[in-house]
Design a protein around this motif. Structure first.
Motif, PDB file in Angstrom:
ATOM      1  N   THR A 152       0.310  -1.138  -0.189  1.00 29.83           N
ATOM      2  CA  THR A 152      -0.022   0.095   0.586  1.00 29.83           C
ATOM      3  C   THR A 152       0.881   1.406   0.522  1.00 29.83           C
ATOM      4  O   THR A 152       0.235   1.589  -0.586  1.00 29.83           O
ATOM      5  CB  THR A 152      -0.867  -0.134   1.283  1.00 29.83           C
ATOM      6  N   LEU A 183      -2.207   3.187  -6.022  1.00 29.40           N
ATOM      7  CA  LEU A 183      -2.831   1.540  -5.561  1.00 29.40           C
ATOM      8  C   LEU A 183      -4.165   1.099  -6.192  1.00 29.40           C
ATOM      9  O   LEU A 183      -4.425   0.080  -6.323  1.00 29.40           O
ATOM     10  CB  LEU A 183      -3.425   2.476  -3.919  1.00 29.40           C
ATOM     11  N   THR A 222      -7.848  -5.767  -1.346  1.00 28.96           N
ATOM     12  CA  THR A 222      -8.274  -3.980  -1.611  1.00 28.96           C
ATOM     13  C   THR A 222      -9.006  -4.229  -0.028  1.00 28.96           C
ATOM     14  O   THR A 222      -8.540  -2.573   0.831  1.00 28.96           O
ATOM     15  CB  THR A 222      -9.446  -4.249  -2.497  1.00 28.96           C
ATOM     16  N   VAL A 272      -6.127  -3.279   2.365  1.00 31.97           N
ATOM     17  CA  VAL A 272      -5.908  -2.247   2.731  1.00 31.97           C
ATOM     18  C   VAL A 272      -6.711  -0.785   2.581  1.00 31.97           C
ATOM     19  O   VAL A 272      -6.200  -0.129   3.429  1.00 31.97           O
ATOM     20  CB  VAL A 272      -6.081  -1.874   0.848  1.00 31.97           C
ATOM     21  N   ARG A 305      -5.564   1.531   5.565  1.00 29.14           N
ATOM     22  CA  ARG A 305      -5.725   2.520   5.384  1.00 29.14           C
ATOM     23  C   ARG A 305      -7.058   3.801   6.231  1.00 29.14           C
ATOM     24  O   ARG A 305      -6.140   4.818   6.917  1.00 29.14           O
ATOM     25  CB  ARG A 305      -6.193   3.302   3.988  1.00 29.14           C
ATOM     26  N   LYS A 344      -2.591   6.213   6.680  1.00 33.20           N
ATOM     27  CA  LYS A 344      -0.861   6.282   6.062  1.00 33.20           C
ATOM     28  C   LYS A 344      -0.008   7.136   7.171  1.00 33.20           C
ATOM     29  O   LYS A 344      -0.310   8.523   6.553  1.00 33.20           O
ATOM     30  CB  LYS A 344      -1.416   6.911   5.187  1.00 33.20           C
TER      31      LYS A 344
END
Length: 305
Positions: free
Chosen positions: A195, A202, A233, A236, A240, A245
């Motif tokens: 990621t 991404l 996904t 991710v 996130r 991040k």
């Protein structure tokens, strides 16, 4: 009105003469053929335009059109709703090879075209994450699939010949050679690193990986490929959302003071330290700096040629 009802495209006047007057009209013809809603069938050229495209389109493009003008029109073609039908038509007419500077698929049933069909069937995420940031750049995803079998040592030359911008060139070079390389969803550290490394690319990468996996897999395995990408996904999006991040803990000045590395090596070390921070979910700078001696030795080594 009749042409619209019959989904036909024709020129005003003699088609062959009109194309010879301006080679850009060749690419505009392909663009208009593909400018239909995604659910509708692509337009078809009338008999005169069909014959003119088959007879002289490739030669006119090769001899009478600059690469810059060709790229500007190619972006619109590759981003059109009916891109699959138009690309197959260009392949048949011999013009796709000209636009892609001699690279790209050579036969109608190539993996690249099957992947392109799969890509066009992958919807953008309902959450809007993909739509807002990536829908406008769908053409470069299509280009990446069309060039994905180009040898690595030739790809840079193709990108320069096509006059791609630095950002578009980097996107193509980054993703063409590793479309099927995805982490396992259960390997959380690897998903985090993936990621962070993909950054703004991404979701485009996930779409490309899904399309390529479906094209490579037999029909019975297509659903498994989709589930694999869906699982990644989900990981991710979860990471996130939870971590937003994380910013890099490894400041350049502090690392320079601790290691004495030159600026070029320092940049490589910062990148590696950030990915390690993400993989190990490090939250404190002291814990990250404890890893410096091992990574500094690697960063100081000369880069591979």
């Amino acid at each position: 009105a009749t042409d619209c009802a019959e989904n036909l495209l024709r020129t005003v006047g003699d088609a062959s003469v009109k194309l010879q007057q301006d080679a850009l009209r060749v690419l505009r013809a392909y663009r208009y053929l593909g400018a239909m809603p995604r659910a509708a069938a692509a337009r078809q050229p009338d008999a005169a335009l069909d014959a003119a495209l088959r007879a002289s389109a490739a030669g006119l493009l090769a001899e009478g059109l600059s690469r810059e003008r060709m790229l500007a029109e190619a972006k619109r073609i590759l981003g059109s709703p009916s891109v699959v039908a138009v690309v197959r038509r260009m392949l048949s007419d011999g013009t796709l090879d000209v636009v892609l500077a001699g690279a790209g698929p050579k036969c109608p049933d190539a993996h690249e075209l099957r992947a392109l069909e799969a890509l066009c069937s992958v919807p953008y995420d309902d959450s809007g994450i993909m739509v807002a940031a990536y829908a406008e750049r769908s053409w470069v995803e299509v280009l990446t699939l069309l060039l994905c079998r180009t040898p690595e040592n030739e790809l840079e030359k193709v990108c320069k010949s096509m006059r791609l911008s630095n950002n578009d060139r980097k996107f193509v070079l980054r993703h063409t050679q590793s479309l099927s390389e995805l982490p396992e969803a259960a390997d959380v550290p690897s998903v985090r690193v993936f990621t962070a490394a993909m950054n703004e690319d991404l979701f485009a990468r996930l779409r490309l990986a899904l399309a390529w996996g479906i094209a490579q897999a037999p029909s019975a395995a297509e659903q498994a490929e989709a589930h694999k990408v869906d699982a990644i996904t989900d990981q991710v999006l979860t990471w996130r959302r939870d971590s937003l991040k994380p910013r890099s803990l490894a400041g350049g000045r502090r690392i320079e003071e601790r290691t004495g590395l030159a600026r070029q090596a320092l940049s490589r070390l910062k990148d590696r330290m950030y990915l390690e921070q993400v993989a190990r979910n490090v939250r404190h700078v002291e814990a990250l700096e404890a890893l410096l001696p091992d990574f500094a030795a690697c960063a100081a080594a000369p880069p591979r040629r």
